[in-house]
Design an enzyme around this catalytic site. Structure first.
Site, PDB file in Angstrom:
ATOM      1  N   TYR A 159       6.097   4.131   0.535  1.00  0.00           N
ATOM      2  CA  TYR A 159       6.630   2.973   1.331  1.00  0.00           C
ATOM      3  C   TYR A 159       6.769   1.719   0.719  1.00  0.00           C
ATOM      4  O   TYR A 159       6.231   1.249  -0.130  1.00  0.00           O
ATOM      5  CB  TYR A 159       6.295   3.078   2.907  1.00  0.00           C
ATOM      6  CG  TYR A 159       4.970   2.485   3.311  1.00  0.00           C
ATOM      7  CD1 TYR A 159       4.171   1.865   2.315  1.00  0.00           C
ATOM      8  CD2 TYR A 159       4.570   2.854   4.535  1.00  0.00           C
ATOM      9  CE1 TYR A 159       2.880   1.390   2.950  1.00  0.00           C
ATOM     10  CE2 TYR A 159       3.347   2.121   4.925  1.00  0.00           C
ATOM     11  CZ  TYR A 159       2.527   1.800   4.192  1.00  0.00           C
ATOM     12  OH  TYR A 159       1.484   1.193   4.626  1.00  0.00           O
ATOM     13  N   GLU A 160       7.793   0.674   1.192  1.00  0.00           N
ATOM     14  CA  GLU A 160       7.989  -0.307   0.464  1.00  0.00           C
ATOM     15  C   GLU A 160       8.351  -0.225  -0.979  1.00  0.00           C
ATOM     16  O   GLU A 160       8.360  -1.086  -1.840  1.00  0.00           O
ATOM     17  CB  GLU A 160       7.012  -1.417   0.427  1.00  0.00           C
ATOM     18  CG  GLU A 160       6.741  -2.111   1.746  1.00  0.00           C
ATOM     19  CD  GLU A 160       7.916  -2.966   2.477  1.00  0.00           C
ATOM     20  OE1 GLU A 160       8.543  -3.217   1.800  1.00  0.00           O
ATOM     21  OE2 GLU A 160       7.912  -3.227   3.882  1.00  0.00           O
ATOM     22  N   GLY A 161       9.046   0.950  -1.116  1.00  0.00           N
ATOM     23  CA  GLY A 161       9.658   1.178  -2.458  1.00  0.00           C
ATOM     24  C   GLY A 161       8.658   1.968  -3.311  1.00  0.00           C
ATOM     25  O   GLY A 161       7.527   1.725  -3.406  1.00  0.00           O
TER      26      GLY A 161
END
Lengths: 595, 595
Positions: free
Chosen positions: A437-439
């Protein structure tokens, strides 16, 4: 049980991340060592006593969805209330909206402790931080006055609504739309998925920040705008008004962080959700990206945090569990498993990776503070460039490490590690989301290559390599085994990283596939070497300070040696995978159909 | 969905594991390529159609315990019945007790397929194999006649009862006791934990093999005997008699392989469980060790199997999921994620590690067959030494890899990988036990050092290194990029392994802690290099056979190059951790109290 490693945190802050210099900057008058120690002490107490005991409960009794309502794990709402009234949501936010305005270097260990104590609960304030950042960056004054004090006080929470079913990492594919109503407001329609703490019963309101397209907006990422969509509308006097047209239609059944509800939110099924444009139309992605740097850094800290928690648990078990006689024949009786060399190796690996990733993250936090607070604009720019180079590394490397460290934590427990009641498996499951998550790590690597290495022609990377070289030289003044090992392996690691940077700079244009195929190896290489640089700096500091606390500094020295001998040698292997393999040839030799 | 990779299996069998030579040995007259292909085809069909569809169901609806009875996941009992009636339990067992007597090289891919299809269900026959092996090794003829045909036909299943709460890896601490009754039988008392498929409703009887101490037996591992304790006693006519005094008091709540009930068994709470001594008193551990070599090999195959399954799923998703434009600007539209370099790198890693670990395991299986079947005793002994050297590597390396490969499988799926419904997370959870049960990786490493390297003065290791060197030389006859990369990295890897072997031989006596601290790195190094050796041999074979099937052999060549450039370079880093670090200095510099 969680005992925050305050001593190591303070060491990293003072000896590696320049806390004293930071305290001399404007606005940092209160940041003395004493104050910081007091703040960390309180955070350790709160995290250990209030938040950590709820971690297992959250895993066994996750958030529940029922007919649009989400009920958090029993105990969470109360703990969050204590978090809010303790002022913890506001540590890093501006005093003018009710925060404490402390530097990122000070808020970072507080965040680490909260995440170590309970990753699921910690996610709620982390997302709220993101919403606060977005409003600070791009909100108008009325929006700030209306939403920031409530968010900063922890009375309300915030969310970030990016992902849609067809648009995960690729925001160009977003379809959610926002129609202007002529009165300055918009009506928002669409489905958003993977919304962390997107619905819950811990606070009376939730402020959703939502990416959507206005009519006639350009295609792709240049046509995305950012909107505030509160769960309950807010009257002019600040009281809550009507329920907005946003519904939680389900929450996900996940591998880990189960107490954190991951919501599917449906906007506008009953006429449209009232939304307020943040900043200018079509600049939503830009605002989101500024905010995302902060969120990415924080997810990196989550990696450090879960590694630290897993390490503590494994050490406790290894000291208590008695099994088998020592291989050196020094006892006829079975001994605690911490006496066995491979258990020692696993614990040393967990420790070294945790401390190195913590140190690198704290150093990055400090760079962010200098970038914001230094009086000289040119100095600020240098620090900003370094911070931005480090963010994808802190995010990508620390989270990939946390998978390895929590897996070792399971392994130290043997068969008991596989039994859920033991608790080691929860960290292993929880950690697995962090590299996604968040890339994902690949997206961090793309950022590291594209925005952070190519855009400035490698300037930030070269500046770091110069500083690493200076540390390599400084190590040469000592000749004990830890220094010799560190000097040799850090020097080799630095050369490997330099070769990778040169390769990226030279080949990105003519052979982008090959360069990007080596992206994750480049990111890991940078993490290992820059983490090793911090271990080398710690080694120098601990040698200097040894007499003050021989047990503590002796452990730092031994951990640095271990890192040099067991972690840094991987740099050369990664170099081979990037440069020797010309990045791509082996990777891309298989057609898609051949897989 | 599971489609067994029969083509790669046959390639490894024929080109790397000497199937044709094996077929020329006594008793292997039926092992033609055609027969083998037919057997593998049937196994693929059964695994794919009958067993694989139950895998997700087993995870969602695990075995249930109720008042001493365990009910398997719906559908499991029927699938197991089909497995039994299809003759699959007997593939590798002697024809005289109803088996098919096929070589291990042929049963191994069958096992791989079953494990790929459903690790939880596959565990039941795997444990039964263990019980069969133990009885074949040490049972008397009456015991063999009474139990083997029912076990080999799959009418009954078998278990292995080693672990007790206070005795995990350390069997010296066992307390279960067996009291002779004067009539040739014993009464067994004690608690056994972690008993896989220790209780279930899939067959009418379960044959427990139990380690226990007789009165007056020596302390420690030299006082352990092996007993048969059937769930139901067996009358002389083969019919079932009274229920024996063994009760399943609970089953574990585990991270993975949830459908496989892991039982706590209580023996003798109601007067003693009737047990029959296997072989001689106090030789139980010896029998168990012979059996354990087979079980350890099979767990290694489980690692290969779960890696292969995770790889298939990740490839399918990567071909289907459309997201983001290519980095080389070759399309303005979003493409399937398999077109992105880092996804390609992850899939290539999964593929290369799976194929290398498969090849090494099959080669080991073939060594076992030559060790059992070759006419010349000296040749048999050589093959036995090689097989025994390879077993801890197949077990330790393949299972550690499977953690990495299944983790990459989650990563390829992005956020969806973290959602349990997707299924990628199940492989990640299931795989985590493999590096723990049947001896943790550290225990495999201890075996590799102690019994497999030191005991013969490094002879088996040196013989392997000589063969690797011959392959390095053979690579020199070609000069394309894959051959050049492989030659360079295999040669370096071979030197690293040779250095590690020398280090182990030289230092084990004077510095055992340092050597054992480098044990797991030594095991991984051996896996990487010997797996790389198989990839090199595959490269040579595929270059020779290229025209027969350019797509298949082209993929083998590309995968070998990838392995050379991305996996083999790790050998040098591991060498540094073993030899450069003198194994222990960095590991052992921290006192237990400093952790």
């Amino acid at each position: 049980m969680y005992n925050a490693p305050v001593k190591d945190m303070l060491f990293a802050m003072t000896e590696l991340a320049r806390l004293d210099e930071l305290a001399a900057l404007p606005g940092c008058e209160d940041v003395s060592r004493e104050t910081v120690q007091a703040v960390l002490g309180e955070a350790a107490k709160f995290s250990g006593e209030v938040v950590a005991p709820l971690n297992v409960e959250g895993d066994r009794n996750p958030s529940r969805w029922d007919n649009g309502k989400v009920t958090a794990t029993p105990g969470f709402a109360d703990a969050f209330r204590q978090f809010a009234t303790g002022g913890w949501q506001g540590v890093q936010h501006p005093a003018e909206y009710g925060g404490q305005g402390l530097p990122k270097l000070v808020s970072t260990p507080c965040t680490e402790m909260l995440c170590s104590a309970n990753l699921s609960l910690a996610l709620c304030p982390l997302l709220t931080d993101g919403a606060i950042e977005a409003l600070l960056i791009a909100g108008n004054e009325a929006q700030k006055q209306r939403f920031l004090p409530k968010l900063i006080s922890g009375e309300w929470t915030g969310t970030m609504n990016l992902t849609e079913p067809q648009a995960g990492s690729d925001l160009a594919l977003l379809r959610a739309r926002a129609e202007p109503q002529g009165d300055g407001t918009y009506r928002v329609f669409g489905t958003k998925i993977f919304i962390t703490w997107g619905e819950h019963d811990m606070t009376e309101n939730i402020v959703h920040l939502v990416l959507a397209r206005t009519p006639g907006a350009p295609e792709g990422v240049k046509g995305i705008s950012l909107f505030i969509v509160p769960k309950f509308l807010v009257n002019d006097d600040g009281s809550l008004g009507a329920r907005n047209d946003v519904q939680c239609v389900s929450i996900e059944h996940k591998l880990g962080i189960k107490a954190s509800p991951t919501a599917v939110l449906q906007f506008g099924d009953h006429g449209g959700a009232v939304g307020y444009l943040v900043g200018e139309e079509n600049r939503g992605l830009e605002y989101m990206f500024i905010m995302m740097n902060a969120a990415r850094f924080t997810v990196g800290m989550q990696g450090v945090a879960i590694s630290g928690r897993a390490y503590q648990k494994a050490v406790a078990y290894a000291k208590e569990r008695v099994q088998s006689r020592p291989v050196d024949g020094s006892s006829k009786e079975a001994v605690a498993i911490i006496e066995h060399p491979d258990v020692r190796r696993m614990l040393a690996t967990m420790r070294a990776l945790t401390e190195a990733s913590r140190a690198l993250a704290y150093v990055a936090a400090s760079e962010s503070d200098f970038a914001h607070r230094h009086a000289d604009a040119a100095v600020r720019a240098q620090h900003r460039a370094r911070y931005e180079y480090l963010v994808p590394i802190v995010k990508g490397w620390s989270t990939e490490l946390s998978i390895e460290v929590t897996s070792l934590g399971v392994q130290v427990h043997g068969g008991m590690g596989f039994i859920e009641e033991t608790g080691a498996a929860q960290y292993y499951r929880d950690a697995r989301i962090l590299a996604i998550y968040e890339g994902t790590t690949a997206i961090q690597a793309n950022d590291l290559i594209g925005r952070k290495t190519l855009r400035d022609g490698g300037a930030a990377a070269q500046a770091l390599l110069t500083d690493v070289a200076a540390t390599v030289d400084a190590l040469g003044a000592h000749d004990s085994a830890p220094f010799k090992a560190m000097r040799r392996h850090l020097s080799q690691g630095r050369e490997a990283l330099a070769a990778a940077v040169d390769y990226v700079l030279d080949h990105a244009k003519r052979d982008p596939n090959a360069v990007f195929a080596g992206g994750v190896p480049y990111l890991k290489l940078a993490g290992i070497v820059l983490g090793g640089w911090q271990m080398a700096r710690a080694l120098l500091a601990s040698a200097r300070l040894f007499a003050e606390n021989p047990a503590f500094h002796g452990a730092k020295i031994a951990t640095a040696q271990f890192y040099a001998e067991h972690v840094l040698p991987q740099a050369v292997a990664l170099q081979a995978a990037i440069v020797g393999a010309k990045g791509g040839e082996g990777v891309l030799a298989l057609d898609a159909e051949q897989f």
